[in-house]
Scaffold this motif. Structure first.
Motif, PDB file in Angstrom:
ATOM      1  N   THR A   1      -4.102   2.388   4.915  1.00 59.10           N
ATOM      2  CA  THR A   1      -4.319   2.004   3.518  1.00 59.10           C
ATOM      3  C   THR A   1      -3.125   1.261   2.960  1.00 59.10           C
ATOM      4  O   THR A   1      -2.003   1.439   3.429  1.00 59.10           O
ATOM      5  CB  THR A   1      -4.593   3.250   2.647  1.00 59.10           C
ATOM      6  OG1 THR A   1      -4.956   2.821   1.327  1.00 59.10           O
ATOM      7  CG2 THR A   1      -3.360   4.125   2.527  1.00 59.10           C
ATOM      8  N   THR A   2      -3.401   0.415   1.996  1.00 60.70           N
ATOM      9  CA  THR A   2      -2.345  -0.201   1.203  1.00 60.70           C
ATOM     10  C   THR A   2      -2.736  -0.091  -0.256  1.00 60.70           C
ATOM     11  O   THR A   2      -3.887  -0.342  -0.617  1.00 60.70           O
ATOM     12  CB  THR A   2      -2.165  -1.689   1.573  1.00 60.70           C
ATOM     13  OG1 THR A   2      -1.826  -1.780   2.946  1.00 60.70           O
ATOM     14  CG2 THR A   2      -1.061  -2.331   0.738  1.00 60.70           C
TER      15      THR A   2
ATOM     16  N   ILE B   1      -5.023  -2.028  -7.154  1.00 58.48           N
ATOM     17  CA  ILE B   1      -5.911  -2.302  -6.026  1.00 58.48           C
ATOM     18  C   ILE B   1      -5.635  -1.337  -4.875  1.00 58.48           C
ATOM     19  O   ILE B   1      -4.496  -0.919  -4.665  1.00 58.48           O
ATOM     20  CB  ILE B   1      -5.701  -3.752  -5.516  1.00 58.48           C
ATOM     21  CG1 ILE B   1      -5.745  -4.732  -6.685  1.00 58.48           C
ATOM     22  CG2 ILE B   1      -6.740  -4.125  -4.475  1.00 58.48           C
ATOM     23  CD1 ILE B   1      -5.459  -6.172  -6.296  1.00 58.48           C
ATOM     24  N   GLU B   2      -6.663  -1.016  -4.151  1.00 59.84           N
ATOM     25  CA  GLU B   2      -6.506  -0.207  -2.948  1.00 59.84           C
ATOM     26  C   GLU B   2      -7.340  -0.791  -1.829  1.00 59.84           C
ATOM     27  O   GLU B   2      -8.483  -1.181  -2.046  1.00 59.84           O
ATOM     28  CB  GLU B   2      -6.953   1.227  -3.206  1.00 59.84           C
ATOM     29  CG  GLU B   2      -6.753   2.132  -2.009  1.00 59.84           C
ATOM     30  CD  GLU B   2      -7.135   3.559  -2.319  1.00 59.84           C
ATOM     31  OE1 GLU B   2      -6.246   4.346  -2.651  1.00 59.84           O
ATOM     32  OE2 GLU B   2      -8.330   3.880  -2.264  1.00 59.84           O
ATOM     33  N   MET B   3      -6.762  -0.860  -0.635  1.00 55.23           N
ATOM     34  CA  MET B   3      -7.551  -1.294   0.518  1.00 55.23           C
ATOM     35  C   MET B   3      -7.373  -0.279   1.635  1.00 55.23           C
ATOM     36  O   MET B   3      -6.369   0.433   1.685  1.00 55.23           O
ATOM     37  CB  MET B   3      -7.155  -2.703   0.971  1.00 55.23           C
ATOM     38  CG  MET B   3      -5.692  -2.924   1.185  1.00 55.23           C
ATOM     39  SD  MET B   3      -5.125  -4.511   0.473  1.00 55.23           S
ATOM     40  CE  MET B   3      -4.861  -4.046  -1.244  1.00 55.23           C
ATOM     41  N   ARG B   4      -8.365  -0.189   2.505  1.00 54.56           N
ATOM     42  CA  ARG B   4      -8.322   0.754   3.620  1.00 54.56           C
ATOM     43  C   ARG B   4      -8.929   0.115   4.853  1.00 54.56           C
ATOM     44  O   ARG B   4      -9.729  -0.800   4.760  1.00 54.56           O
ATOM     45  CB  ARG B   4      -9.110   2.029   3.290  1.00 54.56           C
ATOM     46  CG  ARG B   4      -8.526   2.848   2.157  1.00 54.56           C
ATOM     47  CD  ARG B   4      -9.365   4.094   1.906  1.00 54.56           C
ATOM     48  NE  ARG B   4      -8.956   4.773   0.699  1.00 54.56           N
ATOM     49  CZ  ARG B   4      -8.344   5.964   0.672  1.00 54.56           C
ATOM     50  NH1 ARG B   4      -8.091   6.606   1.812  1.00 54.56           N
ATOM     51  NH2 ARG B   4      -8.004   6.521  -0.471  1.00 54.56           N
TER      52      ARG B   4
ATOM     53  N   GLU C   1       3.154  -5.876  -5.880  1.00 56.31           N
ATOM     54  CA  GLU C   1       4.020  -4.782  -5.449  1.00 56.31           C
ATOM     55  C   GLU C   1       3.214  -3.800  -4.614  1.00 56.31           C
ATOM     56  O   GLU C   1       2.150  -3.352  -5.036  1.00 56.31           O
ATOM     57  CB  GLU C   1       4.613  -4.065  -6.680  1.00 56.31           C
ATOM     58  CG  GLU C   1       5.721  -3.101  -6.287  1.00 56.31           C
ATOM     59  CD  GLU C   1       6.152  -2.197  -7.450  1.00 56.31           C
ATOM     60  OE1 GLU C   1       6.991  -1.324  -7.222  1.00 56.31           O
ATOM     61  OE2 GLU C   1       5.621  -2.352  -8.565  1.00 56.31           O
ATOM     62  N   ILE C   2       3.722  -3.522  -3.418  1.00 54.81           N
ATOM     63  CA  ILE C   2       3.077  -2.503  -2.582  1.00 54.81           C
ATOM     64  C   ILE C   2       3.601  -1.159  -3.053  1.00 54.81           C
ATOM     65  O   ILE C   2       4.790  -0.879  -2.935  1.00 54.81           O
ATOM     66  CB  ILE C   2       3.429  -2.701  -1.093  1.00 54.81           C
ATOM     67  CG1 ILE C   2       3.120  -4.120  -0.639  1.00 54.81           C
ATOM     68  CG2 ILE C   2       2.715  -1.669  -0.226  1.00 54.81           C
ATOM     69  CD1 ILE C   2       1.680  -4.518  -0.727  1.00 54.81           C
ATOM     70  N   VAL C   3       2.715  -0.329  -3.606  1.00 55.30           N
ATOM     71  CA  VAL C   3       3.179   0.951  -4.148  1.00 55.30           C
ATOM     72  C   VAL C   3       2.763   2.132  -3.289  1.00 55.30           C
ATOM     73  O   VAL C   3       2.986   3.289  -3.664  1.00 55.30           O
ATOM     74  CB  VAL C   3       2.684   1.157  -5.596  1.00 55.30           C
ATOM     75  CG1 VAL C   3       3.260   0.072  -6.498  1.00 55.30           C
ATOM     76  CG2 VAL C   3       1.167   1.153  -5.647  1.00 55.30           C
ATOM     77  N   GLY C   4       2.174   1.848  -2.156  1.00 50.91           N
ATOM     78  CA  GLY C   4       1.814   2.919  -1.239  1.00 50.91           C
ATOM     79  C   GLY C   4       1.232   2.297   0.005  1.00 50.91           C
ATOM     80  O   GLY C   4       0.592   1.257  -0.068  1.00 50.91           O
TER      81      GLY C   4
END
Lengths: 428, 428, 428, 428
Positions: B223-224, B293-296, B328-331
Motif C-alpha cells: 500500500t501507499t 489517497i490510498e492505493m493497494r 507527500e507519501i504519508v504511509g
C-alpha cells in the motif's frame, strides 16, 4: 428638525448599525429598532412574515443560528416590542405613508444586512479610531448597508416632517439579506410592490466618487447561487469497493462538466464551483460530497440557460454513480434594465442639489449582482417604472474589504435627493 | 517471577498503556516507560534517532503536535530520564540481549501506537467497568497495540530471567506508528534488522479466536498512502475568471483519472481518493485543493504500478491548470510472503503450548496492510527468515471499532510462545 | 469407412471450410453444406430460425451484408436446397440421432464462423503451399472453427456408422457466431439443450500441445460487448454553441467514468472503451458519438456488476448533455464451471486413446471468453452435466493471428474421443 | 475596353473559375491562369515560394494530394508556363504595377480557393442552368472566391488601361487558402505588405444586399484551428491492460478539460472539439486518438489565452497517460480593427458610384474569421492603414451552402469602386 440635527442623527444611526452588524435574515436588532423608529414617526407598518413569502426565502439560516441571534439581539439593545415580529428570521419591513392627496405610489428599497467579514483591527481605520468598530468578531458592515438603513430612517423623518408638500403614497421597503441576493425575492413574491408606480433602489459608493450621482445603474448580472449535496454510500475502499456509491466521483465529474457548459452566443456567462468538500477517510469510499456553485448571465435568460445545464449535469452525475443529489437555490437575482423615463426625472432632481457636482444618466460598468432586480422587474411588469441609483462616496477600501469605510458626508444629500424624488414623483 | 505475577504485570502494563493512548510518532510516554523497564532489566538500548532514519519517516506529525505531546507526556507520568530521547517524535526502541552463547540473532517486532478513535462511553465496555478507559478524548488503543507492548515487556522479562537457557542474540524492536503503515520503514532503513537471522512480528486478534494460533499470515496488501495538494491561483470568478488557476478543476480531473487507472492483470489492485477539500468561497476560483489517497496492490509491484500511474495523473492535472502539485507519501507498506521454514518451526513450538488448541501453518485471508513487511523483506533479502504470527483472542468488537476490547487471557501464552520460539531458534 | 478414408475426408472438409471462410451469422455456404451432409447421413435436422430465438441474437449483421452473403454463397458452392433455411442470417443447425435404445441425451457443440482477419500471404504458410488459402480478402479461419466443423461432420459419420453400439439420443449443435460471443445465447434460448443430460463443447489448440487433452477447461471470463451511440444536436460552434447538445462531451465523460468504475473485491474485472468516433466538422457541435465497449468479469456476477455500472454511467452522461443514448449488446458470454463428474468420465475415455499422451483433468489458465457457457449453464440449471474440452494441437501462430494454422493430425483422434464419450455416456 | 466588354470578361472569368474549383494551396490551375493574365497585362510578378514563407504555411495538403492536383491541373487547362511555379503547393501571387509617379503603395487582397462542398444538382441552380457547374465532385466555389478572382483580374485590366491617371505603386495580392484561415499568414510573413501604405481586402455578399457597400467590416473573431494526435501504446485490454498507454483516455480527458477552460472577462471566446476518432478494436487499449479543435476570441489576446490553455490541457493529458501529443496549427487568424481614416476615404469613393445605393461606414455584425487580418495587422503595425470592404450582392443561399450563388451584377461596380479607391489613394 434642523439640517444639522438630521446630519447628527444620520451619523449616529449609521454608527450604531455599524457597531452591531447582523447577517442576512438575522437582522433582528436592526429591524426591531427600525420598526420602533418608523412606528414613532407614524408610518403604518407591515412586519416580518406579513411581507415575506416563506417559500421564496433562499439561503435561510439554520434554526440554531436563528435562536442564537434572538438571544444576541435581546442582549444588545433590540426593541423588545418589535423583536417578536422578526424572531423567526423573517426580517423585512414595509412602512407606508399616505399623504392623503391623490397621487402615485412611490417605493424606496433599503437593505440592512452585514457581511461575514472580520473588521480590520488596524488603528487607522476610522471605526476603530472613533469607537464604532463591529463588536461581533467575523461580522462587519463592509458594503454600506449600515448607511443605507440610516438613510432610510432619515428619509422617513423628512417625509413625515414635510408630508404636507407630498402627494400620493410612499412606501419604504427595508429588505433583509441582500448579500447573497437572497432576500428580495421573498418580499417581491409577497406582493409588496404590487401597487407601486415608481420604484427606486439606491446604493452608496460603487466606485462613484463623493459628489457624483448615477440616475440609473444598468449592467447587473443575473445570478443563481446553488448548494449541492451528493449522497452516495460508503464502503471499505480495500475490502468492498463495489459496494460503495462514490459521492466524490459524482461531484468531481459534475465539477468538470459544469465548467464545460458551452458559452452562450447572446452574451457573457459565468459558472464556478467555488468549493467542494467530500469524504471521511483515506480508505473509505466517500458517501457525501458538498459543492458550492455560482452562475451568472448577462441576461436573466443566459443565467437561466446556465442553471438548466448545471442541473442536467448534476442529475447526470448522480445517475452515473447511483447517488442522490440535493440542489438548493440559496440566492438568485435577475438582470433588469432601469426605466429611462424615471431615470431622467431623478437625474433632474439630483442635478439641482447643491452637493451633487455631477450626475450621470446611465452607468453600465457593474459586473456584480443585486436582488433589487426582483422588485424592479415586478414593478415594470405591471406597467410601473423602476431604477437603481448610486450616491457616490469616497471609500477607504473597496466593497467587501475588511478596511471598507465610507465618507459620511454622503448621508444627508442622499436623504434630501430621495426626498426630492418622492416629492417630484408625487406630482405626476 | 511466578506465572501468576507475570500475568498480573502483563495486565497492569496493558491497562496502563490503554489508559494513556498515544498516536504514531507521539508514543513518548509509552516509549519512555518501555525504555525504563528494559533498562532496568539490563537490556542494552538504542533509542530514538539512533534507530530511525529521519528521511524515511512518513506522515510525521506537525511540530506543534510534537511539542504538545511532550508536555502531555510529562504531565502524565512519562519517565523523565528517557523522555528526552523521544521528544523530537522519533519514538523507536531497539533492546538487545546478548546471551553470551553463540547462536543466531532473533528479532521480535512490537508496535506501540494508538488510533484517533473516541473510546465508547457505554457502561458495559470493560475498560469503563474496570477503570482503564482512555483518558484522552478522541484517542484509543482500538487495535491491540497496548497488549503488544505489554507482551513485549513480558517477553523481555522472561528472556532475562531465563537467559541461561538461551543462545545467540535477541533483539526487541519497539516500533512507532504502525497505524497508517508509517513507522517501520524508518527503522528498517536505519539498519536495525541488518544483523537479524530470524524475524518475527506478531499481532493479536485479527478474527482468530482465543486459543488458536497462526504461524504465518500472508496476504498483506502492499500500500501507499498519499497526501496531495494542488496549488493554483485564486481570482474573482465573475470579474476575472481567466486570471485564476483553478486547483479544484485540477483535483477533480485528477480524481476521475486516478480512478480510471487500468486494472493490473497480475492481481488485485485498489485506489481510492478518500477525501477532497477545495476552495474558499462561492465566487472565488479555488487556489488550493487537498486530496487524501490510498492505493493497494496484491504485490509490491502492482502497488508500485498504481503509484506511478497516480503520480503521472497528478502531474498531468497540474500541467493542465498551471498548478503546482505537492505529493507527500504519508504511509507505505510492502507485500511480503512469510518464510515457510521459519513458520514450521514456530508452528511446532506453538503446538506444544497447553493453551493453544489449534495452530494454523498459513493463513492468507487478510486484505489489510502492515509495515512489518519492511523488516521482513530486509531480513529475507540478506538471507534471513521472517514471519508474521497471530495470537487469537476474542474481541468485543472488530479492530478499529470504538468498542474494541480483547480477552486478556491471550497475554501470558503469547509471551510464553514467543519465549519458546527465541529458545528454539537459539539452537539453530 | 476406413480410418484412412475418414482422415482424408476430415482433411478435405477442413480445407474446404478454410478456403471459404464466413463471418458470424453469415455462415450460409458452410451451414448449407453441413446440413446437406448431415441430411445424407440420416440425422433429423432442425434448421435456422427453428433453433434460434431471434430476440436473443446479438451483433446481427446489416441486411445488406446478409443479402450480399446470400449471393456470395450461391456463387461459391452453397447447397441450393438448404441455403434458403439460412438466408436470413439464422445459421444454426441441430442434428439429432435417436439410437432407439434408452439412454441419456448427449449434446456436442460445434462452432463454424471465421474471423475478419486477412490471411497471411507468406509463401511458407501451409494453406498457401497447399492451395487452400482463404479466397476472401480480409476473412480467415484463424481460430480453428474450420477444423471444428470438420470434426463435427466426422463425428456424425462415425456415430451413424456405429449407431448399433450407442444408446440414448445424440444431438450435434452447429452454432454460428462464436466469435464476439454472439450466437450461442440465441440457440440456448430457443431451447436446444433443454432436453440434454450431458453437454460437451470442444476446442482445438489453445496452447495445449498435440497429443495432450484437457477434460475440463475452466477460467473463461464472463463478458459483455456493447455498442453505444450518443445522439445530441449539432449547432454552429461559433454562432450558437448553446443550441448544441454535444454528443462528444457526453461520450468523453462516459469514457472516463466507465474506466473509473470501482474494482470488484470478488475477483478480476476488465472494462475497455475500445473505440470512440464523434463529430462531423471542426466548427460544428458534434451531434453523434459512437463507442465500442467490452467488459469482462471473473464471474458472471462481476461482469454483471460492471455492466450495470457502465449502463448507469452512459445514462448519466446522456442526462448531462441532454442526449439520447442507444445501448446495444452485441455479444455476451457467461462464466461457467465444468461439471467435475462429467470431466472425470471424459478424462478416462481420452486417457485410453492411443494418440493421447497426456490428459489433464482441469485447466484454468484461460482469460478469454466463450459463449458455449450459455449451453453449459442451461444444462447444469436443469440438473445435467456440462464440460468444455480441449484437443491440443501444434499451432503455426497463436489464435487470431494471420499466420494461424493447425496440425491436422488432431482431427481423427478428436473425432474418435468424442465418439467414445458418446458411447460411454450412453451407458449411463 | 468598353464597359460592356469588361462585364463580359468578368462573367467569363468568374464562370470559368466556378467550373474548375480548387481547394486551398491547390489553386494550381487558377493561379497559373491568373499569372498568365497578369503577365500579359504587363504587371511584374512574384510567384509561389517567392511570396510565401514555407514555415508559416498552415494546414498544408499531403504530398499525394499535391501531386494529384498537378496532374489534374495539367489535364484541365492550366497554363503550362506558369504551372511550375505553383506545383509544390505554394500558390500565392503578387502582381505589382509601378505608375512611374510618386505616391503611396496601395495593395488589394484577392482570395482564390474553393470549398470541399458538393454543388447542388438541382436543375434550378443557375450554374446548372447555364452550364458552369463545378466539374469536380465534392468541390465548389460556395463562398464567392471565384468572383473575387474575376474582380481581381478586372481591376488589373482597368488599372493597366488607365495607368496614366494613377500615382504611386499598386500591388495585387492573390492569396491561397483563405478557407480555414490558412494562407495569408505565409504571405504576410514573406513580407509582401511590408512596403504597403494602404491595404484593402474585399468580399462580396456576407448578408449585404446588392447595391449596398460596407467601407469597414469589423468584428472578425481571432481564431486558431488545431489538429491533435495523442500517441500511446496498445495492449490487450483483457490480458495486459497495464501495458497499454490509453490514447483515448488522454483524448477524452483533454476534451472535457478543454471545454472547461474559463471564460475570459474581456470578451467572447469559443472552443470546440469538433471531432474525435480513437481506437482500433473492442478489446485493444487505443494507441492513437485524433482530435480536431477550433478556438475563437473576440480579440487576438482572448484567442491566444484560449490557445495557451488548450495547449496546457493537451500536454497535461499526455502526461497523465504517458502519451505523446502532437499539436499542429492548421489555420489561424487575428482580430483586426479597420482604420477609420481609410474607411472614410473609401466610403466617399463608393458613395459616388451610381450603382451603389447605400454605403455603410462600419459594420460589426460578423462572427466569422478572416486571415486577411494578418495583412491588416502587418500594415497597421508599420504605420499604414487597412480596411476590409464588402460589396453586397443577392445570394441564392448562404455562404458555404451547396446552393450558394451570387448575382453577377456586382462584378463591374466592384472593379470600378476598387479602381476609384486606387486612384484616390494615389493622390495622397
Amino acid at each position: 428638525m434642523t439640517t444639522e440635527d438630521l446630519t447628527k442623527r444620520l451619523k449616529a444611526w449609521r454608527r450604531d448599525f455599524h457597531k452591531y452588524p447582523e447577517l442576512g435574515f438575522l437582522e433582528m436588532r436592526t429591524a426591531s429598532l427600525v420598526a420602533r423608529e418608523l412606528s414613532s414617526l407614524g408610518f403604518s407598518l407591515q412586519l416580518g412574515e406579513e411581507v415575506m413569502e416563506k417559500s421564496a426565502v433562499m439561503g435561510r439560516p439554520t434554526e440554531r443560528e436563528i435562536e442564537e441571534q434572538v438571544r444576541w439581539a435581546k442582549d444588545h439593545g433590540a426593541d423588545v416590542e418589535f423583536l417578536p415580529y422578526f424572531q423567526e428570521g423573517y426580517t423585512g419591513i414595509v412602512a407606508t405613508l399616505e399623504t392623503g392627496r391623490e397621487g402615485p405610489t412611490v417605493a424606496f428599497r433599503v437593505d440592512m444586512d452585514a457581511l461575514p467579514i472580520h473588521e480590520t483591527e488596524k488603528p487607522g481605520h476610522v471605526p476603530n479610531q472613533e469607537g464604532f468598530r463591529s463588536i461581533v468578531p467575523g461580522k462587519m458592515h463592509a458594503c454600506g448597508h449600515d448607511a443605507h438603513t440610516a438613510i432610510g430612517l432619515g428619509l422617513a423623518t423628512l417625509l413625515k416632517e414635510q408630508v404636507n408638500e407630498l402627494s400620493g403614497t410612499i412606501k419604504l421597503i427595508f429588505q433583509p439579506a441582500e448579500e447573497g441576493t437572497r432576500g428580495a425575492k421573498a418580499m417581491a413574491e409577497a406582493g409588496v410592490v404590487d401597487d407601486v408606480d415608481y420604484f427606486i433602489a439606491s446604493h452608496i459608493g460603487m466606485d462613484v466618487p463623493l459628489g457624483h450621482f448615477v440616475a440609473s445603474n444598468n449592467g447587473f448580472l443575473a445570478t443563481t447561487k446553488m448548494d449541492v449535496t451528493f449522497k452516495g454510500r460508503s464502503s471499505h475502499a480495500g475490502g468492498a469497493p463495489e459496494e460503495g456509491k462514490d459521492a466524490l466521483l459524482a461531484a468531481a465529474t459534475a465539477t468538470l462538466n459544469i465548467h464545460a457548459i458551452p458559452r452562450h452566443s447572446a452574451g457573457a456567462s459565468r459558472v464556478n464551483v467555488g468549493e467542494l468538500h467530500a469524504g471521511s477517510g483515506r480508505n473509505i469510499i466517500p458517501d457525501k460530497a458538498e459543492m458550492i456553485i455560482e452562475m451568472r448571465g448577462e441576461t436573466s435568460e443566459i443565467n437561466e440557460y446556465v442553471k438548466e445545464q448545471v442541473e442536467s449535469v448534476l442529475r447526470g452525475a448522480a445517475t452515473m454513480y447511483n447517488n442522490e443529489v440535493e440542489i438548493e437555490i440559496v440566492g438568485e437575482a435577475l438582470n433588469s434594465r432601469c426605466s429611462k423615463e424615471l431615470a431622467e426625472i431623478i437625474h433632474n432632481v439630483a442635478g439641482k442639489h447643491p452637493f451633487i457636482e455631477e450626475t450621470v444618466l446611465e452607468n453600465s460598468g457593474s459586473s456584480g449582482s443585486e436582488d433589487a432586480t426582483y422588485f424592479m422587474e415586478a414593478v415594470k411588469k405591471r406597467g410601473g417604472l423602476a431604477t437603481y441609483v448610486i450616491f457616490g462616496t469616497d471609500l477607504a477600501a473597496g466593497h467587501h474589504h475588511e478596511e471598507f469605510d465610507i465618507n459620511e458626508e454622503v448621508l444627508l444629500p442622499a436623504v434630501e435627493v430621495l426626498y426630492g424624488v418622492a416629492k417630484k414623483l408625487g406630482e405626476k
